[in-house]
Scaffold this active site. Sequence first.
Site, PDB file in Angstrom:
ATOM      1  N   GLY A 122       0.811  -1.211   0.000  1.00 51.05           N
ATOM      2  CA  GLY A 122       0.000   0.000   0.000  1.00 51.05           C
ATOM      3  C   GLY A 122       0.844   1.261   0.000  1.00 51.05           C
ATOM      4  N   CYS A 123       1.903   1.262   0.785  1.00 52.82           N
ATOM      5  CA  CYS A 123       2.759   2.446   0.879  1.00 52.82           C
ATOM      6  C   CYS A 123       3.524   2.671  -0.423  1.00 52.82           C
ATOM      7  CB  CYS A 123       3.721   2.307   2.051  1.00 52.82           C
ATOM      8  SG  CYS A 123       2.834   2.232   3.637  1.00 52.82           S
ATOM      9  N   THR A 124       3.901   1.591  -1.077  1.00 54.91           N
ATOM     10  CA  THR A 124       4.571   1.715  -2.371  1.00 54.91           C
ATOM     11  C   THR A 124       3.606   2.266  -3.414  1.00 54.91           C
ATOM     12  OG1 THR A 124       6.094  -0.080  -1.820  1.00 54.91           O
ATOM     13  CG2 THR A 124       5.811   0.443  -4.165  1.00 54.91           C
TER      14      THR A 124
END
Length: 150
Positions: free
Chosen positions: A42-44
């Site tokens: 998700g952060c990527t």
Amino acid sequence: MLDVGTDAPGFALENQDGETVSLEEFEERVVVYFYPRADTPGCTTEARGFRDAWDAFEERDVAVLGISDDPVDDLADFAAEYDLPFELLSDPEGETAAAYDSYGEKTIGGNTFDGVFRNTYVVGEDGKIEAAYEGVSPEGHAEEILTDLD
């Protein structure tokens, strides 16, 4: 979440290069986005969204700062791997995230721990919160902010 119109809490944190970055040094609008962990799916997705929309943020004279409780070395690897053109800031104790109501108890897979919540703020040139996004979806978030800025 902090209310629109309130003063954005100041901070001075190390970026992926070990240099101190403070909110006060920016004269333009600043997107301050909090994310749980570098190099996770998700952060990527979220970071790549900001990267891919980078020209549009620059055209609007808007800076972008990503903040997590990751150590500086992890941020450096994350920024290099995905060619991120904006600064990632390390908030190891979660103090800045907490000041932005973006840090606290989380439960994932039956494990409870303190961590960063996926929230975003737009800070105006006057240092006040212009927009707040709580529990954002990583996919399309950068475009959502650009639409709202217009």
